[in-house]
Design an enzyme around this catalytic site. Structure first.
Site, PDB file in Angstrom:
ATOM      1  N   LYS A   1     111.793  94.190 -24.120  1.00  0.00           N
ATOM      2  CA  LYS A   1     111.875  95.037 -25.307  1.00  0.00           C
ATOM      3  C   LYS A   1     112.460  96.411 -24.987  1.00  0.00           C
ATOM      4  O   LYS A   1     113.135  97.013 -25.825  1.00  0.00           O
ATOM      5  CB  LYS A   1     110.490  95.168 -25.946  1.00  0.00           C
ATOM      6  CG  LYS A   1     110.004  93.858 -26.562  1.00  0.00           C
ATOM      7  CD  LYS A   1     108.663  94.008 -27.251  1.00  0.00           C
ATOM      8  CE  LYS A   1     108.242  92.687 -27.883  1.00  0.00           C
ATOM      9  NZ  LYS A   1     106.952  92.789 -28.586  1.00  0.00           N
TER      10      LYS A   1
ATOM     11  N   LYS B   1     112.918  81.835 -28.255  1.00  0.00           N
ATOM     12  CA  LYS B   1     112.006  81.601 -29.373  1.00  0.00           C
ATOM     13  C   LYS B   1     112.558  82.187 -30.665  1.00  0.00           C
ATOM     14  O   LYS B   1     113.155  83.272 -30.673  1.00  0.00           O
ATOM     15  CB  LYS B   1     110.645  82.236 -29.061  1.00  0.00           C
ATOM     16  CG  LYS B   1     109.556  81.885 -30.064  1.00  0.00           C
ATOM     17  CD  LYS B   1     108.228  82.489 -29.675  1.00  0.00           C
ATOM     18  CE  LYS B   1     108.170  83.957 -30.000  1.00  0.00           C
ATOM     19  NZ  LYS B   1     106.780  84.491 -29.925  1.00  0.00           N
TER      20      LYS B   1
ATOM     21  N   LYS C   1     111.536  87.043 -35.746  1.00  0.00           N
ATOM     22  CA  LYS C   1     112.091  87.917 -36.773  1.00  0.00           C
ATOM     23  C   LYS C   1     112.655  89.205 -36.191  1.00  0.00           C
ATOM     24  O   LYS C   1     113.335  89.960 -36.879  1.00  0.00           O
ATOM     25  CB  LYS C   1     111.058  88.222 -37.849  1.00  0.00           C
ATOM     26  CG  LYS C   1     109.785  88.888 -37.394  1.00  0.00           C
ATOM     27  CD  LYS C   1     108.893  89.157 -38.588  1.00  0.00           C
ATOM     28  CE  LYS C   1     107.545  89.756 -38.201  1.00  0.00           C
ATOM     29  NZ  LYS C   1     106.608  88.752 -37.720  1.00  0.00           N
TER      30      LYS C   1
END
Length: 334
Positions: free
Chosen positions: A114, A196, A199
């Protein structure tokens, strides 16, 4: 008094839930409410690791809770609530920060991933995110945590923190175990079946199916799904696109993977994609009809939110009081 084993899980409020969230998590949560005391949380505090538009965060949080109910989570059978409505999450997270080592947080692969995507906002919350996640779980003495493979590392850290704390202060926390469903634990992206469906992958809308997509959009996305070149429909590690489509079909229809392979035997990839798309549309219709009714009933949703927060706070306060007593905080007079 509820003596069932306790399950905790949560969903971020950063957008419309995806097909991956439904098949990989939420629908399986509903099946657990018979045998477990279940707490399902909209983790709006976790959502703050990236900049949020305030109005959008409030809206997405409410939508997520409505989806919980629409997808089969009965507020009478489980506890549904917003993380930010239970202050004990943040309070316990600070305490657990003091029992978590920097070296452990440095090994968290999700922080590295991230951070690479948000180089202009690598904040302390993103770094200590797994500790808040541990507080979420340990606060309710959860026995099991439904997690995907990508969250196993965070759960292992949670277990390490709990065992470290217990070794010092006694059996304060239940050490949780992972619950991973046999099918659909990890639904992959349609355009990138190596990763995966999430969203957070906003750069390619065709990679995910949102629960708010129209029927025609869903069919289009499946028609464009990545497959491979040999035109053989079988579930295998070297065929991630086909394996993902078979997994989605199995989850949408209730068939097993072998049954799904047999159904599409002798068909081409075009027929597979259309068949999976149509199965997803059929599966989603009753859920979406229920969701629309719920979003139009503000009084009912408000009651679910209020009652869920009350139930969660009552449970959390028991653990937090025990923790405060154990570590030596001065207690307030009764």
């Amino acid at each position: 008094m509820n003596t069932k084993p306790i399950i905790f899980s949560g969903l971020q409020a950063t957008g419309i839930p995806t097909l991956g969230s439904l098949l990989g998590a939420i629908r399986n949560w509903a099946r657990l409410t018979t045998d477990y005391n279940c707490l399902y949380c909209v983790v709006d505090m976790h959502s703050m690791t990236i900049r949020q538009d305030p109005a959008a965060l409030r809206n997405y949080s409410r939508m997520a809770l409505a989806w919980f109910v629409a997808l089969g989570l009965d507020p009478k059978e489980c506890t549904l609530y917003f993380q930010s409505h239970v202050p004990a999450h943040a309070e316990l997270a600070w305490i657990l920060n003091c029992f978590t080592y920097v070296g452990e947080l440095n090994r968290m692969t999700q922080f590295k991933d991230k951070s690479a995507k948000n180089e202009d906002n690598i904040n302390a919350g993103l770094y200590t995110y797994p500790v808040l996640q541990a507080a979420d779980i340990l606060l309710y003495q959860a026995n099991l945590v439904p997690v995907g493979e990508d969250q196993r590392q965070h759960l292992e850290l949670c277990r390490d923190i709990a065992m470290r704390f217990n070794k010092i202060y006694g059996d304060i926390f239940t050490v949780p175990e992972a619950y991973i469903p046999p099918v659909g634990a990890k639904i992959m992206g349609l355009q990138n079946p190596e990763k995966k469906m999430s969203k957070s992958e906003t750069e390619n809308e065709g990679n995910l199916v949102s629960l708010s997509d129209t029927d025609s959009d869903i069919i289009k996305k499946f028609k464009r799904a990545v497959t491979d070149s040999d035109n053989e429909i079988r579930f295998a590690p070297e065929k991630p696109g086909i394996s993902n489509l078979l997994t989605i079909y199995a989850c949408a229809t209730g068939k097993t993977i072998p049954e799904s392979e047999a159904y599409f035997s002798g068909m081409g990839y075009g027929q597979l994609k259309m068949g999976v798309g149509e199965a997803v549309v059929a599966m989603l219709k009753p859920y979406r009809d229920t969701y629309d009714r719920l979003m139009a009933d503000n009084a009912y949703l408000d009651s679910v939110i209020t009652q869920g927060a009350q139930k969660a706070r009552a449970m959390s306060e028991v653990t937090l009081k025990n923790v405060k007593q154990a570590i030596g905080y001065p207690m307030q007079p009764e």
